[in-house]
Design a protein around this motif. Structure first.
Motif, short mmCIF file in Angstrom:
data_model
loop_
_atom_site.label_atom_id
_atom_site.label_comp_id
_atom_site.label_asym_id
_atom_site.label_seq_id
_atom_site.Cartn_x
_atom_site.Cartn_y
_atom_site.Cartn_z
N VAL A 111 0.97 -1.01 0.12
CA VAL A 111 -0.28 -0.30 -0.06
C VAL A 111 1.04 1.49 0.08
CG1 VAL A 111 -1.51 1.57 1.44
CG2 VAL A 111 -1.87 -0.99 0.90
N VAL A 112 0.42 2.09 -1.42
CA VAL A 112 1.68 3.53 -1.63
C VAL A 112 0.37 4.41 -0.72
CG1 VAL A 112 2.44 5.05 -1.90
CG2 VAL A 112 3.00 2.83 -2.99
N PRO A 113 0.55 5.02 0.55
CA PRO A 113 -0.45 6.36 1.10
C PRO A 113 -0.21 7.65 0.79
CG PRO A 113 1.20 5.84 2.36
CD PRO A 113 1.68 5.19 1.71
N ASP A 114 -1.08 8.17 0.08
CA ASP A 114 -1.78 9.29 -0.33
C ASP A 114 -1.58 10.52 -0.21
OD1 ASP A 114 -4.16 9.69 -0.25
OD2 ASP A 114 -4.92 8.40 -1.87
N LYS A 115 -1.42 10.86 0.85
CA LYS A 115 -1.30 11.98 2.04
C LYS A 115 -0.41 11.85 2.82
CE LYS A 115 -4.58 15.39 3.25
NZ LYS A 115 -6.04 15.69 4.39
N LEU A 116 0.83 12.36 2.40
CA LEU A 116 1.75 12.33 3.73
C LEU A 116 1.84 13.15 4.18
CD1 LEU A 116 4.41 10.24 1.49
CD2 LEU A 116 3.36 8.76 3.10
N ASP A 117 2.10 13.45 5.88
CA ASP A 117 2.41 14.32 6.34
C ASP A 117 3.69 14.79 5.89
OD1 ASP A 117 4.69 12.58 7.36
OD2 ASP A 117 4.80 13.61 9.42
#
Length: 353
Positions: free
Chosen positions: A263-269
Motif C-alpha cells: 500500500v502506498v499512502p496518498d497523503k503523507l505528512d
C-alpha cells in the motif's frame, strides 16, 4: 513499559521512521574533531589499518573518521551495536531502546532492537528518546560513536540539545538506515565491521549472507505468486494509526524491489514518511496483510483489540497481521529471518480485502 502518554509522544516523534521535520533534528551537523571530509572507501580503511595501525572509515555523510589505531572503546546506537556484535565486534556502551523494564518484578529484558546484546555487559547511556548520559559517556573513554542516519546528517538518538558536546568527545560515524535498499545498507555495515577488525569472510557470515539471499529469492517467488495480495505497513498509537510509505525505509524499499504489492499512502505528512489516520478512518486503505510495527513504542495487537475499527479490518479478522521489525538490526543473521517471515506470510495469505 512507558505510560500511554509517553508511548504516544514517543511514536509521534519517532513516528514510523524518524521524520526529521517532526523531530527537529534535521539540521546539518558540523564535523567533529578527528573527522575529515576527504578519504577513501572501506577497503582503503581496512588496508590503512593493516599497514600502519591507524584506522579510517568514510561514513555515509561523506566524512572520513581517522583515529591512531582501530577503535576498541566503541559506543553505538543499540541496533547498530547489535549488528556489529553479529559480525564479531563488541561495543562498550549503547544508547537507544535497549531494555524493557517489568515494573512488577523490577527486572529487565532486552528490547527488540537489542538483538543478541548482553544488556548487562554494556553501559546503557540512554534507553529512551532524548536521554544520553554524557558523564557516563566520558567515563568510557570512547574512541568512536556509531549510529544510524534517517535524515541527512542527523545522528539517530543523539539528542539535538546535547549534540555539540557529545561530538567534541569522540569522532562519529553515521550509516544510512533509510533511502537505500536493505542489501546496500547491509554491505555498508559489513564494510564498517571489517574495518573494525571483524572477519566478514568467515564461514558463519558467508552462511548468514547465503541465507539472506535465499530468503530474498523466496520473497520474490511468493510475491509473484501472490501479486494480488495487498500488504500495508502500519504502526499504532493511542489516537493515531500510521501508514508508512514504502519508498524510504530500507526494508520496505527492498520488499517493493522484490515485487511485494505494498500500500502506498496518498497523503503523507510534511516529513514525507507516513500518513496519519484517525482510528475512525483506519480502514481507508484495504489490505490483505498488515505488517505491524513491533517496537516497544508502538501499540501491539493485544492492546489494539480494544479498538473496534481495528478489530473490524479484514486482515485482522483473517488473522493476517504479522510483526514488522521497523528498525532492523543490519546483519545478515538478523535480516534473513525478516525475509523468511515475510515470505511465509505471503505464501499463507488469502485475499480478504
Amino acid at each position: 513499559m512507558p505510560s500511554t502518554a509517553v508511548r504516544a509522544t514517543s511514536l509521534t516523534r519517532r513516528g514510523l521512521l524518524a521524520a526529521g521535520g517532526a523531530l527537529g533534528i534535521g539540521a546539518a551537523l558540523a564535523a567533529c574533531g578527528g573527522e575529515d571530509t576527504k578519504g577513501g572507501d572501506a577497503a582503503k580503511s581496512s588496508a590503512a589499518a593493516g599497514k600502519s595501525g591507524a584506522w579510517e572509515f568514510k561514513d555515509d555523510r561523506g566524512q572520513t573518521v581517522r583515529t591512531p589505531s582501530v577503535p576498541k572503546n566503541i559506543v553505538a546506537f543499540t541496533g547498530t551495536a547489535a549488528a556489529l556484535k553479529d559480525f564479531g565486534v563488541e561495543v562498550k556502551g549503547v544508547f537507544g531502546p535497549t531494555y524493557v523494564e517489568d515494573a512488577r518484578t523490577k527486572t529487565r529484558k532486552p528490547d527488540v532492537q537489542a538483538g543478541d546484546l548482553d544488556i548487562d555487559k554494556v553501559t546503557v547511556l540512554g534507553n529512551v528518546w532524548g536521554e544520553f548520559r554524557i558523564e557516563e559517556y566520558l567515563k568510557l573513554q570512547p574512541e568512536v560513536l556509531i549510529t544510524d542516519m534517517w535524515e541527512k546528517d542527523a545522528l539517530w538518538y543523539v539528542p539535538e540539545e546535547q549534540k555539540d558536546k557529545i561530538l567534541k568527545i569522540a569522532p562519529s560515524v553515521a550509516l544510512w538506515a533509510a533511502g537505500k535498499s536493505m542489501p546496500a545498507v547491509l554491505q555498508r555495515h559489513t564494510d564498517l565491521a571489517a574495518s573494525l577488525g571483524a572477519d566478514t569472510q568467515s564461514a558463519r557470515i558467508k552462511a548468514d549472507k547465503a541465507r539472506f539471499e535465499a530468503a530474498a529469492e523466496r520473497v520474490r517467488r511468493a510475491a509473484k505468486a501472490k501479486k494480488d495480495i495487498k500488504v500495508l505497513i502500519g504502526s499504532g498509537a493511542p489516537d493515531t494509526f500510521y501508514v508508512s510509505t514504502p519508498v524510504r525505509p530500507t526494508d520496505t524499499l527492498f520488499f517493493q524491489e522484490l515485487g511485494v504489492n505494498l500500500v502506498v499512502p496518498d497523503k503523507l505528512d510534511p516529513s514525507g514518511w507516513f500518513e496519519l489516520l484517525s482510528w475512525e478512518n483506519v480502514d481507508k486503505y484495504q489490505a490483505d496483510v498488515i505488517m505491524l510495527d513491533n517496537r516497544t513504542s508502538a501499540l501491539q495487537p493485544e492492546t489494539l483489540k480494544s479498538k473496534p475499527t481495528w478489530a473490524a479490518l479484514p486482515a485482522v479478522k483473517a488473522g493476517q497481521v504479522v510483526p514488522r521489525v521497523t528498525e532492523p538490526v543490519y546483519s545478515y543473521a538478523k535480516c534473513a529471518p525478516l525475509l523468511e517471515d515475510l515470505a511465509k506470510a505471503l505464501e499463507n495469505a488469502k485475499k480478504v480485502a
